[in-house]
Design a protein around this motif. Structure first.
Motif, short mmCIF file in Angstrom:
data_model
loop_
_atom_site.label_atom_id
_atom_site.label_comp_id
_atom_site.label_asym_id
_atom_site.label_seq_id
_atom_site.Cartn_x
_atom_site.Cartn_y
_atom_site.Cartn_z
N LEU A 131 0.77 -1.17 0.19
CA LEU A 131 0.18 -0.02 -0.10
C LEU A 131 0.95 1.29 0.08
O LEU A 131 1.63 1.37 1.11
N ASN A 132 0.70 2.15 -1.04
CA ASN A 132 1.73 3.35 -1.29
C ASN A 132 0.94 4.28 -1.44
O ASN A 132 -0.20 4.36 -2.25
N VAL A 133 1.43 5.58 -1.05
CA VAL A 133 0.52 6.73 -1.36
C VAL A 133 2.02 7.54 -2.18
O VAL A 133 3.08 7.42 -2.00
N SER A 134 1.34 8.54 -2.99
CA SER A 134 2.46 9.28 -3.83
C SER A 134 1.86 10.75 -3.99
O SER A 134 0.70 11.03 -4.02
N VAL A 135 2.90 11.78 -4.50
CA VAL A 135 2.41 13.12 -4.75
C VAL A 135 3.53 13.29 -5.84
O VAL A 135 4.68 12.84 -5.70
N HIS A 136 3.05 14.18 -6.78
CA HIS A 136 4.03 14.30 -7.87
C HIS A 136 3.41 15.54 -8.63
O HIS A 136 2.56 16.03 -8.43
N THR A 137 4.54 16.02 -9.47
CA THR A 137 4.18 17.28 -10.14
C THR A 137 4.95 17.13 -11.63
O THR A 137 6.06 16.84 -11.44
N ALA A 138 4.31 18.14 -12.29
CA ALA A 138 4.87 18.07 -13.93
C ALA A 138 4.96 19.48 -13.80
O ALA A 138 3.95 20.11 -14.34
N GLN A 139 6.16 20.24 -13.86
CA GLN A 139 6.33 21.75 -14.26
C GLN A 139 6.95 21.97 -15.54
O GLN A 139 7.94 21.31 -16.15
N ALA A 140 6.28 22.96 -16.27
CA ALA A 140 6.62 23.22 -17.66
C ALA A 140 7.85 23.89 -17.73
O ALA A 140 8.08 25.14 -16.87
N LEU A 141 8.97 23.57 -18.35
CA LEU A 141 10.24 24.22 -18.45
C LEU A 141 10.26 25.11 -19.84
O LEU A 141 11.00 26.06 -19.85
N SER A 142 9.60 24.50 -20.85
CA SER A 142 9.35 25.39 -21.88
C SER A 142 7.89 25.44 -22.32
O SER A 142 7.16 24.89 -21.69
N ALA A 143 7.58 26.65 -23.38
CA ALA A 143 6.16 26.58 -23.63
C ALA A 143 5.38 26.91 -22.39
O ALA A 143 4.27 26.26 -21.61
N ARG A 144 5.87 27.67 -21.46
CA ARG A 144 5.42 27.96 -19.99
C ARG A 144 4.08 28.44 -20.11
O ARG A 144 3.32 28.00 -18.82
N GLU A 145 3.37 28.97 -21.03
CA GLU A 145 2.03 29.24 -21.05
C GLU A 145 1.08 27.84 -21.02
O GLU A 145 -0.11 28.13 -20.81
N THR A 146 1.81 26.98 -20.89
CA THR A 146 0.78 25.36 -21.12
C THR A 146 0.83 25.08 -19.55
O THR A 146 -0.20 24.23 -19.24
N GLY A 147 1.41 25.83 -18.83
CA GLY A 147 1.34 25.52 -17.20
C GLY A 147 1.84 24.43 -16.63
O GLY A 147 2.47 23.36 -17.26
N SER A 148 1.20 24.00 -15.46
CA SER A 148 1.92 22.84 -14.60
C SER A 148 0.80 22.02 -14.09
O SER A 148 -0.25 22.57 -13.64
N THR A 149 1.19 20.85 -13.78
CA THR A 149 0.05 20.09 -13.00
C THR A 149 0.66 19.49 -11.85
O THR A 149 1.86 19.36 -11.57
N TYR A 150 -0.32 18.97 -10.78
CA TYR A 150 0.08 18.40 -9.46
C TYR A 150 -0.91 17.20 -9.12
O TYR A 150 -2.11 17.18 -9.62
N GLY A 151 -0.31 16.38 -8.50
CA GLY A 151 -1.52 15.12 -8.47
C GLY A 151 -0.99 14.29 -7.19
O GLY A 151 0.07 14.59 -6.58
N ALA A 152 -1.82 13.50 -6.69
CA ALA A 152 -1.62 12.48 -5.41
C ALA A 152 -2.26 11.17 -5.83
O ALA A 152 -3.38 11.26 -6.64
#
Length: 259
Positions: A131-152
């Motif tokens: 049984l595992n829990v996790s958190v993650h994110t994908a941060q835009a490094l280029s095309a910054r106007e497309t934004g970033s996401t976060y999740g669990a």
């Protein structure tokens, strides 16, 4: 992955490789199969697409992967972690996939959403074995106007023996304002070209997903995995004029060879 909404594919490495970040020696995994998913997030058109993957993990935790990108992963007690440079594929105005297929009319006038290099960060914790829990994110490094996401997410192993592993996973995704606007919003200029009304979604939770996988180990090298699941758009993403279906199926089946 936004040309076709195959967001499940990067996470499949955990199943395809057995989930280990570090081993006593380098490990290479090659996988191939097919997947079913919406053409784009919110589409009511399902697409069957090929899956091809090569993943190389060194004993020190460094890896190069067509699924995970270029990065490093490791573990410290019950904690696991990884950081990688990845790529978020573009969403094309015609909805076509890179290898062809018919166009979709529902993004007409919306323009392309650019692809982006991303910094992918993940932290996991094993509550107990299986049984595992996790958190993650994908941060835009280029095309910054497309934004970033976060999740669990929460992942539990239902069956584990010498031949079979069955896992159930639940997850939630959040978007910043830029990501929400890029994928679910309609600007004034886009409204003039597409015929949709102007729509400005807010940042926040936009998607929930549930996935069940069954991995069958054939021998020390070969394995076959099947995945079934569903994603459901929430809140402003669900109310977007681009969203034609809020809940969509996803599935995949593939074979892998590890050496």
């Amino acid at each position: 992955m936004k040309t076709c909404n195959l967001k499940l594919i990067p996470a499949l490495f955990v199943l395809l490789s057995g989930g280990a970040f570090a081993a006593d020696e380098a490990v290479t995994t090659i996988g191939a199969g097919v997947a079913l998913a919406p053409r784009y997030s919110g589409s009511d058109e399902n697409m069957v697409v090929p899956m091809l993957a090569v993943d190389y993990t060194m004993a020190n935790g460094l890896y190069a992967s067509t699924l995970r990108g270029l990065g490093y992963g490791g573990a410290a007690g019950p904690f696991s972690y990884s950081a990688a440079l990845g790529y978020r594929a573009p969403r094309k105005e015609d909805g076509k996939l890179p290898f062809g297929g018919k166009a979709s009319k529902y993004l007409r006038g919306m323009g392309d959403v650019k692809g982006s290099a991303t910094a992918n960060l993940n932290l996991g914790y094993a509550i107990f074995d299986g049984l595992n829990v996790s958190v993650h994110t994908a941060q835009a490094l280029s095309a910054r106007e497309t934004g970033s996401t976060y999740g669990a997410g929460l992942s539990g192993t239902l069956v584990r023996n010498e031949a079979d592993t069955v896992t159930l996973s639940l997850g939630f995704e959040m978007a910043d304002k830029k990501y929400a606007q890029a994928y679910y919003g309609v600007s004034a200029q886009q409204a003039l070209k597409s015929g949709y009304k102007v729509y400005k979604p807010k940042a926040g939770m936009y998607q929930a997903e549930v996935t069940m996988s069954w991995q069958r180990k054939l021998d020390d090298h070969w394995g076959v995995t099947g995945v079934l699941g569903a994603t459901s758009l929430l809140r402003d993403a669900a109310n977007s004029p681009l969203t034609r279906r809020t809940t969509s199926p996803m599935a995949a089946v593939y074979a892998s060879y590890t050496f």
